[in-house]
Design a protein around this motif. Structure first.
Motif, short mmCIF file in Angstrom:
data_model
loop_
_atom_site.label_atom_id
_atom_site.label_comp_id
_atom_site.label_asym_id
_atom_site.label_seq_id
_atom_site.Cartn_x
_atom_site.Cartn_y
_atom_site.Cartn_z
N ARG A 40 0.04 0.78 -4.72
CA ARG A 40 0.34 -0.15 -3.64
C ARG A 40 0.22 0.58 -2.31
NH1 ARG A 40 5.41 -4.15 -5.38
NH2 ARG A 40 4.54 -4.82 -7.38
N HIS B 141 -1.70 1.90 4.22
CA HIS B 141 -2.74 0.88 4.18
C HIS B 141 -4.13 1.47 4.43
CE1 HIS B 141 -0.02 -2.33 3.60
NE2 HIS B 141 0.40 -2.47 4.85
N PRO C 159 -4.24 -5.98 3.99
CA PRO C 159 -3.02 -6.54 4.57
C PRO C 159 -3.13 -6.71 6.08
CG PRO C 159 -2.74 -4.21 4.28
CD PRO C 159 -4.13 -4.54 3.77
N VAL D 137 2.03 -3.58 -0.70
CA VAL D 137 1.02 -4.53 -1.15
C VAL D 137 0.20 -3.91 -2.27
CG1 VAL D 137 -0.90 -5.99 -0.40
CG2 VAL D 137 0.88 -5.34 1.24
N HIS E 189 3.10 -9.95 3.67
CA HIS E 189 2.05 -9.53 2.73
C HIS E 189 2.60 -8.62 1.65
CE1 HIS E 189 -0.88 -11.30 5.40
NE2 HIS E 189 -0.33 -10.62 6.38
N GLY E 190 3.84 -8.23 1.77
CA GLY E 190 4.44 -7.37 0.75
C GLY E 190 5.62 -8.06 0.14
N HIS F 167 4.43 -10.22 -3.91
CA HIS F 167 3.55 -9.46 -4.81
C HIS F 167 4.41 -8.80 -5.87
CE1 HIS F 167 0.01 -9.99 -2.31
NE2 HIS F 167 0.79 -9.77 -1.28
#
Length: 346
Positions: free
Chosen positions: A206, A183, A265, A258, A340-341, A345
């Motif tokens: 991602r 992230h 995220p 994500v 969030h993942g 998505h």
């Protein structure tokens, strides 16, 4: 005496020192005077003083009947004189390539008789050999390349330049590329600028909170993994079973990651604890030290410790030992922080 420069041009020591250019970059005055000499059949010595290169390159030679005049060497003869050593070198290189092929031919025959498992795992020592193997695999990749790219200790500029040199040609010939970052890559200007160069839908990025090590897979046939922290030794894997397993590992992480275009995220729960702090808490409970946590989450140690301090403040902890107890007691690790993942998505 003539000598050869890097570009294969023949010059003389004197010309290089006093009138520095190669025969392939004949100066303007030299061009004009040589052309005049060819048109008229000769030229006076006094006229060629501004262009000593013509004598140095033997494009002019003394008139045997009059020492005050110079005669031009026919261009066909001048060209042949310069091509001959180049052609000799090409011939020698061809002869060498034939000799090398003859030396290795019996070994190639033996190699073809061996079973695939004997070559399923290759140890690559040194960055030069690792990069050469990667360059070959990516140049042969036709369908898809999967990569896991954790943050490392090397200069981001160097890493991104190497990646660009490999990824760009593949993307241009239609190879699909899927890459996983941590992230923290979302906050790297260099990384985002690199990603912006790939607008094609065949290239996808991602991010996920935690990555363990680098992984590259080409066409589900060859995979590369490092086996030392300094990344000076790697394994090239071609065993079908091993490569399939690593593809499944990648797909597992990919499904929980994500899309880079989906925004940050790192959201904050009502308890004031962010997703990244939940990830840190999990690693703290597992007994990892700050440096290991920072490496796995792709951040520097100072940032990691700042998050740990915020986590301690949110839970009211006064010590590292108490922080672990409070994390376990809070039940925060039993909550689902992967919303969030995953399937949300595609």
């Amino acid at each position: 005496m003539f000598r050869t420069l890097g570009g294969g041009d023949l010059v003389t020591n004197g010309t290089k020192a006093t009138h520095p250019h190669t025969v392939t970059e004949l100066c303007e005055e030299g061009n004009r005077l040589y052309a005049n000499a060819l048109r008229t059949g000769r030229i006076s010595r006094g006229e060629v003083e501004p262009a000593p290169c013509l004598m140095e390159f033997a494009l002019l030679h003394p008139d045997p009947d009059d020492a005050n005049w110079l005669l031009p060497l026919p261009p066909s003869v001048a060209l042949a004189q310069r091509l001959n050593p180049i052609e000799r070198e090409i011939t020698e290189q061809r002869r060498l390539s034939i000799s090398l092929a003859e030396v290795f031919e019996p070994f190639m025959a033996l190699s073809a008789q061996e079973t695939a498992p004997a070559h399923s795992i290759t140890v690559l020592e040194g960055l030069d050999r690792i990069n050469a193997a990667l360059d070959l695999a990516t140049s042969q990749c036709q369908t898809e390349m999967l990569t896991v790219q954790p943050s490392g200790h090397r200069s981001p500029e160097n890493r991104l330049l190497e990646a660009l040199e490999r990824d760009k040609p593949m993307a241009e010939r239609g190879v699909r590329i899927r890459t996983l970052y941590q992230h923290t890559a979302r906050y790297s200007p260099d990384r985002l600028a690199y990603v912006d160069q790939f607008a094609d839908g065949k290239v996808e990025y991602r991010t996920i909170d935690e990555l363990v090590e680098r992984l590259i897979i080409c066409d589900e046939t060859v995979a590369f993994i490092p086996i030392r922290d300094d990344r000076q030794v790697a394994l090239e894997l071609r065993h079908p079973g091993l490569v399939r397993y690593l593809v499944k590992v990648f797909e597992f992480m990919w499904g929980r990651a994500v899309p880079l275009s989906a925004g940050t995220p790192y959201e904050t729960d009502p308890d004031g604890i962010t997703d990244i702090q939940h990830s840190i808490a999990k690693l703290l409970i597992e007994g990892h030290v700050d440096e290991a946590i920072a490496r796995r989450l792709g951040m520097n140690v100072r940032t990691c410790r700042a998050h740990i301090a915020k986590l301690a403040t949110a839970l009211g902890s006064g010590s590292r030992a108490q922080l672990g107890f409070l994390i376990a007691q809070s039940g925060m690790l039993n909550q689902d922080h992967s919303t969030h993942g995953g399937d949300s998505h595609p």
